[in-house]
Structures are given as structure tokens and as C-alpha cells.
Design a protein around this motif. Structure first.
Motif, short mmCIF file in Angstrom:
data_model
loop_
_atom_site.label_atom_id
_atom_site.label_comp_id
_atom_site.label_asym_id
_atom_site.label_seq_id
_atom_site.Cartn_x
_atom_site.Cartn_y
_atom_site.Cartn_z
N GLU A 65 0.81 -1.22 0.00
CA GLU A 65 0.00 0.00 0.00
C GLU A 65 0.84 1.28 0.00
OE1 GLU A 65 -0.80 0.70 4.77
OE2 GLU A 65 -2.34 -0.28 3.57
N ALA A 66 2.16 1.13 0.00
CA ALA A 66 3.04 2.30 0.08
C ALA A 66 3.17 3.01 -1.26
CB ALA A 66 4.42 1.86 0.56
N ARG A 67 3.45 4.30 -1.18
CA ARG A 67 3.76 5.08 -2.38
C ARG A 67 5.26 5.26 -2.54
NH1 ARG A 67 0.78 6.14 -6.48
NH2 ARG A 67 1.59 8.26 -6.68
N SER A 68 5.94 5.43 -1.43
CA SER A 68 7.39 5.64 -1.44
C SER A 68 8.05 4.58 -0.56
CB SER A 68 7.71 7.04 -0.90
OG SER A 68 9.10 7.22 -0.73
N ARG A 93 0.07 -1.36 -7.62
CA ARG A 93 -0.18 0.02 -7.28
C ARG A 93 1.04 0.87 -7.59
NH1 ARG A 93 -2.31 2.39 -1.44
NH2 ARG A 93 -1.95 4.59 -1.89
N LYS A 94 0.84 1.97 -8.26
CA LYS A 94 1.94 2.81 -8.72
C LYS A 94 2.72 3.39 -7.55
CE LYS A 94 4.37 5.22 -11.69
NZ LYS A 94 5.34 4.58 -12.59
N LYS A 95 4.04 3.24 -7.60
CA LYS A 95 4.92 3.81 -6.60
C LYS A 95 5.52 5.11 -7.15
CE LYS A 95 4.50 -0.13 -4.33
NZ LYS A 95 3.55 -0.28 -3.22
N SER A 96 5.72 6.07 -6.27
CA SER A 96 6.38 7.30 -6.70
C SER A 96 7.89 7.10 -6.75
CB SER A 96 6.05 8.45 -5.75
OG SER A 96 6.43 8.14 -4.42
N GLU A 97 8.42 6.27 -5.83
CA GLU A 97 9.84 5.96 -5.85
C GLU A 97 10.11 4.70 -5.04
OE1 GLU A 97 12.17 8.98 -3.96
OE2 GLU A 97 11.38 8.53 -1.97
N VAL A 98 11.08 3.94 -5.49
CA VAL A 98 11.59 2.79 -4.74
C VAL A 98 13.11 2.89 -4.81
CG1 VAL A 98 11.77 0.29 -4.55
CG2 VAL A 98 9.60 1.32 -5.27
N VAL A 154 12.29 2.75 -9.95
CA VAL A 154 13.17 1.94 -9.10
C VAL A 154 14.62 2.39 -9.31
CG1 VAL A 154 14.05 -0.38 -8.62
CG2 VAL A 154 11.62 -0.04 -9.13
N GLU A 155 15.29 2.72 -8.20
CA GLU A 155 16.69 3.14 -8.25
C GLU A 155 17.53 2.26 -7.32
OE1 GLU A 155 17.46 7.56 -8.33
OE2 GLU A 155 15.42 7.57 -7.53
N LEU A 156 18.75 2.00 -7.74
CA LEU A 156 19.67 1.19 -6.96
C LEU A 156 20.97 1.97 -6.72
CD1 LEU A 156 20.68 -1.58 -5.77
CD2 LEU A 156 21.45 -2.11 -8.11
N ALA A 157 21.48 1.87 -5.51
CA ALA A 157 22.79 2.44 -5.20
C ALA A 157 23.55 1.43 -4.35
CB ALA A 157 22.66 3.77 -4.46
N LEU A 167 16.83 -1.80 6.94
CA LEU A 167 15.79 -0.78 7.04
C LEU A 167 14.82 -0.94 5.88
CD1 LEU A 167 18.03 2.37 7.70
CD2 LEU A 167 16.87 0.97 9.42
N VAL A 168 13.54 -0.96 6.18
CA VAL A 168 12.50 -0.90 5.16
C VAL A 168 11.59 0.25 5.56
CG1 VAL A 168 10.60 -2.09 4.02
CG2 VAL A 168 12.61 -3.39 4.77
N ILE A 169 11.58 1.30 4.75
CA ILE A 169 10.92 2.55 5.14
C ILE A 169 9.88 2.93 4.09
CG2 ILE A 169 11.27 4.96 5.78
CD1 ILE A 169 14.28 4.23 6.15
N THR A 170 8.65 3.18 4.54
CA THR A 170 7.61 3.75 3.68
C THR A 170 7.26 5.12 4.24
OG1 THR A 170 5.59 3.02 4.83
CG2 THR A 170 6.73 1.40 3.44
N GLU A 171 6.32 5.79 3.59
CA GLU A 171 5.92 7.10 4.09
C GLU A 171 5.14 7.01 5.40
OE1 GLU A 171 2.64 5.85 1.18
OE2 GLU A 171 4.80 5.57 1.46
#
Length: 217
Positions: A65-68, A93-98, A154-157, A167-171
Motif C-alpha cells: 500500500e506504500a507510495r514511497s 499500485r503505482k509507486k512514486s519511488e523505490v 526503481v533506483e539502486l545504489a 531498514l524498510v521505510i515507507t511514508e
């Protein structure tokens, strides 16, 4: 003063309801009631889990259910499993960023943080020797890179930093797993925190700081 006593009464009432519901509801409903009451009373620790493995269903539900989403992983094996599946579905569900942070597999060898991680892991699991951790990291890096080709949010670093937790962080929430040097990360305790809790803010700040200094593959 009236507001103070109203707060006290609310806290006591919530505690009483928590006890009363505890023995008449299912475990799933009991957990939901507990979280709701903790939110009402202003507590930021929504749930504690005996292990990261036990927290998996709650993590999966929060991600769906997260957006970010921001993930800091020790090697990233669970990223390829059901817990994180909703992040990689093109029709989900569309994510704004991962944003995903994984250890840099090129930063290895004596004195590296990956070598430090391996030395600790070998103490409780001899099968972790011989560069296995580096191999697993490379596989998981390749997986996220493949995913990112089809999902532009989706971005990877890749970081050069101690692998001492996940850490798993949503809004809305953050899951903090503190790894030890005597057991697998999946067996380590996990805490679910609500946004606004000091530890949630710390986790988010730590992620952002590491992200800024990490390299893009």
C-alpha cells in the motif's frame, strides 16, 4: 489541565480495551487492534517481532500500500522473494519511488566491510565462507538492475558501510532490524515504527545519508 486528564483517561481506556480484546479475538485481529490502540495513545512502536522472518507478512502488507519505499539491505536475498514482490509488479499500485541500497560488491577483500560481515557470519554459519556473501550480493544487484529496466521509479545504489541491520521505510512506517554477530539477519528481532517516531526519523536520515555517498552501478 482538562486536556491532561483527558489524555490520561484515554490512555487508561485504551489499555483496558487492549486487555479485553486480547483473549476474544483472532491473532490477526488482535494485532490490528493493538496497533490501532497504540496509535490512539501516541505510541510510535507499532509492533515488535521476534525475528525479521516473523515480520515478513507485515512488511509485505506495508509495501503493497506504500507510495514511497526505501530499503537498506545487508545482502538483499529477501528482495527476490514474496515479501517484496509487490514492488516489482508492473501492474501493481503505482509507486512514486523505490530506492534500494545494497553493499558494493566491488568493495571487498581484507579490511572491507563485506569481509567484516563474512567473518562474523562464519562464526554462526560455516557455509558463509569463501566469498558466498559477495556472490549473493552480485546476484541481488543483477536482479534489481533487471527490475529497474522495466520500472523507471526503481533506483539502486551501492554502499560501502557496515552491514549491521536492515531498514524498510515507507511514508507511513519503518521496519528496523538490528543484526547481531551471533545469528542470521532473518533470525534477528525487528521493530515496526510509525512515521514521526524518533527512531523512524533516525532510520530515514541514516538511509538518506548513506544514499548520498553511495555509487550508482
Amino acid at each position: 489541565m482538562g486536556e491532561f486528564w483527558m489524555g490520561v483517561v484515554s490512555s487508561v481506556a485504551a489499555s483496558g480495551l487492549l486487555v479485553g480484546f486480547g483473549w476474544i479475538t483472532s491473532s490477526n485481529m488482535r494485532r490490528r487492534v493493538r496497533r490501532a490502540l497504540l496509535q490512539v495513545t501516541g505510541a510510535g512502536v507499532l509492533e515488535t517481532f521476534k525475528s525479521q522472518r516473523e515480520a515478513a507478512p507485515a512488511v509485505a502488507a506495508a509495501l503493497a500500500e506504500a507510495r514511497s519505499v526505501r530499503v537498506f539491505a545487508g545482502r538483499g536475498n529477501e528482495l527476490t522473494r514474496d515479501t517484496f514482490h509487490s514492488l516489482w509488479e508492473t501492474g501493481a499500485r503505482k509507486k512514486s519511488e523505490v530506492k534500494v541500497l545494497l553493499p558494493d560488491p566491488d568493495e571487498t577483500g581484507p579490511g572491507s566491510w563485506i569481509d567484516d560481515h563474512e567473518q562474523e557470519a562464519v562464526k554462526y554459519d560455516g557455509g558463509q565462507a569463501g566469498g558466498l556473501i559477495v556472490h549473493q550480493i552480485r546476484v541481488n544487484v543483477a536482479y534489481i538492475e533487471n527490475v529497474a529496466k522495466n520500472l523507471d521509479h526503481v533506483e539502486l545504489a551501492l554502499y560501502d558501510y557496515p552491514s549491521i541491520g536492515r531498514l524498510v521505510i515507507t511514508e507511513k512506517v519503518a521496519f528496523l532490524t538490528a543484526y547481531s554477530d551471533i545469528r542470521h539477519g532473518a533470525d534477528s528481532p525487528c521493530v515496526m515504527l510509525s512515521a514521526g517516531h524518533p527512531l523512524y526519523d533516525f532510520a530515514a536520515r541514516l538511509f538518506d545519508k548513506v544514499w548520498q555517498t553511495s555509487r550508482r552501478p
